[in-house]
Design a protein around this motif. Structure first.
Motif, PDB file in Angstrom:
ATOM      1  N   PHE A  14      60.949 -34.016  12.847  1.00 34.44           N
ATOM      2  CA  PHE A  14      60.432 -35.017  13.781  1.00 34.44           C
ATOM      3  C   PHE A  14      59.381 -34.404  14.689  1.00 34.44           C
ATOM      4  O   PHE A  14      58.292 -34.954  14.870  1.00 34.44           O
ATOM      5  CB  PHE A  14      61.578 -35.588  14.619  1.00 34.44           C
ATOM      6  N   TRP A  15      59.694 -33.246  15.272  1.00 36.43           N
ATOM      7  CA  TRP A  15      58.779 -32.613  16.222  1.00 36.43           C
ATOM      8  C   TRP A  15      57.516 -32.122  15.542  1.00 36.43           C
ATOM      9  O   TRP A  15      56.406 -32.280  16.070  1.00 36.43           O
ATOM     10  CB  TRP A  15      59.474 -31.466  16.942  1.00 36.43           C
ATOM     11  N   ALA A  16      57.671 -31.538  14.367  1.00 32.31           N
ATOM     12  CA  ALA A  16      56.503 -31.032  13.637  1.00 32.31           C
ATOM     13  C   ALA A  16      55.569 -32.169  13.258  1.00 32.31           C
ATOM     14  O   ALA A  16      54.340 -32.057  13.368  1.00 32.31           O
ATOM     15  CB  ALA A  16      56.960 -30.273  12.385  1.00 32.31           C
ATOM     16  N   SER A  17      56.152 -33.299  12.828  1.00 36.00           N
ATOM     17  CA  SER A  17      55.351 -34.455  12.431  1.00 36.00           C
ATOM     18  C   SER A  17      54.605 -35.037  13.626  1.00 36.00           C
ATOM     19  O   SER A  17      53.421 -35.389  13.530  1.00 36.00           O
ATOM     20  CB  SER A  17      56.253 -35.515  11.801  1.00 36.00           C
ATOM     21  N   LEU A  18      55.290 -35.147  14.768  1.00 35.94           N
ATOM     22  CA  LEU A  18      54.656 -35.703  15.957  1.00 35.94           C
ATOM     23  C   LEU A  18      53.548 -34.780  16.459  1.00 35.94           C
ATOM     24  O   LEU A  18      52.452 -35.249  16.822  1.00 35.94           O
ATOM     25  CB  LEU A  18      55.706 -35.905  17.048  1.00 35.94           C
ATOM     26  N   ALA A  19      53.807 -33.489  16.480  1.00 36.38           N
ATOM     27  CA  ALA A  19      52.785 -32.536  16.922  1.00 36.38           C
ATOM     28  C   ALA A  19      51.571 -32.587  15.999  1.00 36.38           C
ATOM     29  O   ALA A  19      50.420 -32.547  16.458  1.00 36.38           O
ATOM     30  CB  ALA A  19      53.367 -31.126  16.961  1.00 36.38           C
ATOM     31  N   GLN A  20      51.834 -32.707  14.706  1.00 34.14           N
ATOM     32  CA  GLN A  20      50.733 -32.789  13.742  1.00 34.14           C
ATOM     33  C   GLN A  20      49.905 -34.051  13.967  1.00 34.14           C
ATOM     34  O   GLN A  20      48.673 -34.025  13.878  1.00 34.14           O
ATOM     35  CB  GLN A  20      51.295 -32.771  12.316  1.00 34.14           C
ATOM     36  N   LYS A  21      50.562 -35.146  14.290  1.00 36.96           N
ATOM     37  CA  LYS A  21      49.846 -36.391  14.558  1.00 36.96           C
ATOM     38  C   LYS A  21      48.932 -36.240  15.768  1.00 36.96           C
ATOM     39  O   LYS A  21      47.783 -36.703  15.763  1.00 36.96           O
ATOM     40  CB  LYS A  21      50.860 -37.515  14.801  1.00 36.96           C
ATOM     41  N   ILE A  22      49.428 -35.598  16.816  1.00 41.13           N
ATOM     42  CA  ILE A  22      48.638 -35.398  18.025  1.00 41.13           C
ATOM     43  C   ILE A  22      47.405 -34.552  17.722  1.00 41.13           C
ATOM     44  O   ILE A  22      46.294 -34.850  18.168  1.00 41.13           O
ATOM     45  CB  ILE A  22      49.503 -34.737  19.114  1.00 41.13           C
ATOM     46  N   VAL A  23      47.599 -33.504  16.936  1.00 37.45           N
ATOM     47  CA  VAL A  23      46.481 -32.618  16.601  1.00 37.45           C
ATOM     48  C   VAL A  23      45.472 -33.313  15.686  1.00 37.45           C
ATOM     49  O   VAL A  23      44.268 -33.281  15.933  1.00 37.45           O
ATOM     50  CB  VAL A  23      47.006 -31.323  15.946  1.00 37.45           C
ATOM     51  N   LYS A  24      45.962 -33.957  14.652  1.00 35.60           N
ATOM     52  CA  LYS A  24      45.059 -34.593  13.679  1.00 35.60           C
ATOM     53  C   LYS A  24      44.247 -35.722  14.280  1.00 35.60           C
ATOM     54  O   LYS A  24      43.092 -35.949  13.906  1.00 35.60           O
ATOM     55  CB  LYS A  24      45.862 -35.099  12.470  1.00 35.60           C
ATOM     56  N   THR A  25      44.856 -36.478  15.195  1.00 32.09           N
ATOM     57  CA  THR A  25      44.137 -37.600  15.812  1.00 32.09           C
ATOM     58  C   THR A  25      43.326 -37.164  17.030  1.00 32.09           C
ATOM     59  O   THR A  25      42.680 -37.983  17.672  1.00 32.09           O
ATOM     60  CB  THR A  25      45.127 -38.700  16.255  1.00 32.09           C
ATOM     61  N   LYS A  26      43.352 -35.870  17.338  1.00 29.97           N
ATOM     62  CA  LYS A  26      42.620 -35.323  18.489  1.00 29.97           C
ATOM     63  C   LYS A  26      42.975 -36.073  19.774  1.00 29.97           C
ATOM     64  O   LYS A  26      42.117 -36.464  20.555  1.00 29.97           O
ATOM     65  CB  LYS A  26      41.122 -35.365  18.234  1.00 29.97           C
ATOM     66  N   THR A  27      44.259 -36.283  19.943  1.00 29.02           N
ATOM     67  CA  THR A  27      44.767 -36.974  21.138  1.00 29.02           C
ATOM     68  C   THR A  27      44.725 -36.026  22.335  1.00 29.02           C
ATOM     69  O   THR A  27      45.217 -34.904  22.264  1.00 29.02           O
ATOM     70  CB  THR A  27      46.205 -37.457  20.896  1.00 29.02           C
ATOM     71  N   GLY A  28      44.144 -36.508  23.442  1.00 26.29           N
ATOM     72  CA  GLY A  28      43.990 -35.659  24.615  1.00 26.29           C
ATOM     73  C   GLY A  28      45.044 -35.881  25.687  1.00 26.29           C
ATOM     74  O   GLY A  28      45.319 -34.989  26.486  1.00 26.29           O
ATOM     75  N   ILE A  29      45.632 -37.093  25.723  1.00 25.32           N
ATOM     76  CA  ILE A  29      46.644 -37.403  26.733  1.00 25.32           C
ATOM     77  C   ILE A  29      47.795 -38.146  26.060  1.00 25.32           C
ATOM     78  O   ILE A  29      47.571 -39.130  25.348  1.00 25.32           O
ATOM     79  CB  ILE A  29      46.074 -38.277  27.868  1.00 25.32           C
ATOM     80  N   VAL A  30      49.010 -37.682  26.280  1.00 26.82           N
ATOM     81  CA  VAL A  30      50.189 -38.327  25.723  1.00 26.82           C
ATOM     82  C   VAL A  30      51.080 -38.788  26.872  1.00 26.82           C
ATOM     83  O   VAL A  30      51.451 -37.998  27.743  1.00 26.82           O
ATOM     84  CB  VAL A  30      50.977 -37.363  24.803  1.00 26.82           C
ATOM     85  N   PHE A  31      51.425 -40.079  26.861  1.00 27.38           N
ATOM     86  CA  PHE A  31      52.322 -40.645  27.867  1.00 27.38           C
ATOM     87  C   PHE A  31      53.676 -40.901  27.212  1.00 27.38           C
ATOM     88  O   PHE A  31      53.747 -41.527  26.152  1.00 27.38           O
ATOM     89  CB  PHE A  31      51.759 -41.962  28.410  1.00 27.38           C
ATOM     90  N   VAL A  32      54.735 -40.416  27.853  1.00 27.86           N
ATOM     91  CA  VAL A  32      56.085 -40.581  27.308  1.00 27.86           C
ATOM     92  C   VAL A  32      56.919 -41.396  28.282  1.00 27.86           C
ATOM     93  O   VAL A  32      57.127 -40.992  29.426  1.00 27.86           O
ATOM     94  CB  VAL A  32      56.752 -39.216  27.051  1.00 27.86           C
ATOM     95  N   GLY A  33      57.382 -42.560  27.824  1.00 29.72           N
ATOM     96  CA  GLY A  33      58.181 -43.444  28.665  1.00 29.72           C
ATOM     97  C   GLY A  33      59.562 -43.669  28.103  1.00 29.72           C
ATOM     98  O   GLY A  33      59.820 -44.688  27.459  1.00 29.72           O
ATOM     99  N   LEU A  34      60.436 -42.716  28.327  1.00 32.55           N
ATOM    100  CA  LEU A  34      61.817 -42.814  27.834  1.00 32.55           C
ATOM    101  C   LEU A  34      62.825 -42.889  28.973  1.00 32.55           C
ATOM    102  O   LEU A  34      64.020 -42.979  28.731  1.00 32.55           O
ATOM    103  CB  LEU A  34      62.151 -41.603  26.955  1.00 32.55           C
ATOM    104  N   GLY A  35      62.330 -42.850  30.211  1.00 34.19           N
ATOM    105  CA  GLY A  35      63.238 -42.790  31.347  1.00 34.19           C
ATOM    106  C   GLY A  35      63.696 -41.365  31.582  1.00 34.19           C
ATOM    107  O   GLY A  35      63.830 -40.569  30.646  1.00 34.19           O
ATOM    108  N   ALA A  36      63.915 -41.033  32.844  1.00 33.28           N
ATOM    109  CA  ALA A  36      64.394 -39.686  33.193  1.00 33.28           C
ATOM    110  C   ALA A  36      65.909 -39.607  32.986  1.00 33.28           C
ATOM    111  O   ALA A  36      66.613 -40.584  33.190  1.00 33.28           O
ATOM    112  CB  ALA A  36      64.040 -39.376  34.649  1.00 33.28           C
ATOM    113  N   PRO A  37      66.422 -38.459  32.542  1.00 33.08           N
ATOM    114  CA  PRO A  37      65.707 -37.208  32.284  1.00 33.08           C
ATOM    115  C   PRO A  37      65.262 -37.036  30.837  1.00 33.08           C
ATOM    116  O   PRO A  37      64.709 -35.991  30.488  1.00 33.08           O
ATOM    117  CB  PRO A  37      66.755 -36.163  32.644  1.00 33.08           C
TER     118      PRO A  37
END
Length: 278
Positions: free
Chosen positions: A175-198
């Protein structure tokens, strides 16, 4: 640029003005713009933005690893009005004491919108992760409507029952490798994560372990619901007097057990004032 910070009740808080923090993040995006995900960019690590509030500070008191993650973040916005009140009540000052400036609340939802505006202006792609039933996708669509030229992607967050770090550990390495690869391949500069704390802070911590590029990762709580129109922000007057938390409680009564943490926080601050710890 190096941002200023101080610890309040054991948790780091960035004390610079909103404009200075945004300028600092833009400087980081300059590196991203010029190098994208080339070898030069890979020498830079992700930047983490968190939004500590009274509830998170109370949780951090009994969860050392969570406290450590908040303290290691590059930016820790004073999101909750209770945090600003505690800061002033306990007699803290900003780095520029000669001007008499005081810590000001920086709502996470507003800071997210600031970053979205910057991304639209600079052509930086964004990623939204969180919510369910297409909430992140709807939020992105609304943001793109408000800010033409904004590009990015969005996806529901993983279904994670529970609140502690163990729920994040249930997601395997694929899961983590796939998500990281997506961020790199799409040249994403900002990622917002809304899952609630913590959960969102644990999620970002684990994700950034997979990344070695200068991506900005920000925890944004329920901001997607606001941008998607599923949750209304309090009127400006309600916000100005510090009762936005109560406005949200009226819309989401199930949050009452979480809001009780605010009263525990007040008692904790009062006790700290009476019996200071060193």
């Amino acid at each position: 640029m190096s941002l200023n910070s101080q610890k309040i009740l054991g948790v780091k808080v960035t004390t610079d003005k909103r404009e200075i923090i945004l300028e600092d993040i833009e400087e980081g995006l300059d590196i991203f713009d010029k190098s994208h995900h080339t070898a030069a960019a890979k020498r830079k690590k992700p930047r983490i933005v968190v939004t500590p509030n009274p509830e998170q500070i109370m949780y951090a008191r009994t969860h050392a690893h969570f406290r450590d993650m908040l303290n290691r973040a590059d930016v820790a916005l004073p999101d909750g009005i209770g945090l600003v009140w505690a800061w002033r009540f306990l007699g803290f000052t900003t780095s520029d004491v000669t001007t008499g400036e005081k810590l000001e609340r920086i709502p996470g939802v507003e800071f997210m919108e600031d970053l979205v505006q910057i991304a639209a202006k600079r052509g930086v792609r964004i990623g939204l992760i969180g919510g369910f039933d297409g909430l992140a996708v709807k939020a992105l669509e609304c943001l793109q409507s408000a800010y033409p030229g904004l590009s990015g992607w969005a996806e529901d967050g993983p279904i994670l029952e529970g609140a502690d770090e163990a729920v994040i550990d249930r997601l395997d390495g694929t899961f983590w490798a796939s998500l990281a690869q997506k961020i790199v391949k799409t040249k994403t500069g900002i990622v917002f994560v809304g899952l609630g704390a913590p959960k969102q802070e644990y999620f970002i911590h684990r994700l950034t372990e997979e990344l070695s590029v200068p991506v900005v990762c920000m925890s944004v709580g329920g901001s997607f619901a606001v941008f998607a129109g599923r949750l209304k922000r309090a009127p400006l007057f309600i916000r100005s007097i510090g009762f936005e938390w109560f406005w949200r409680l009226l819309q989401e009564p199930w949050r009452v057990h979480r809001q009780l943490q605010l009263f525990r926080f007040v008692l904790f601050v009062l006790r700290t004032k009476i019996v200071p710890t060193h």
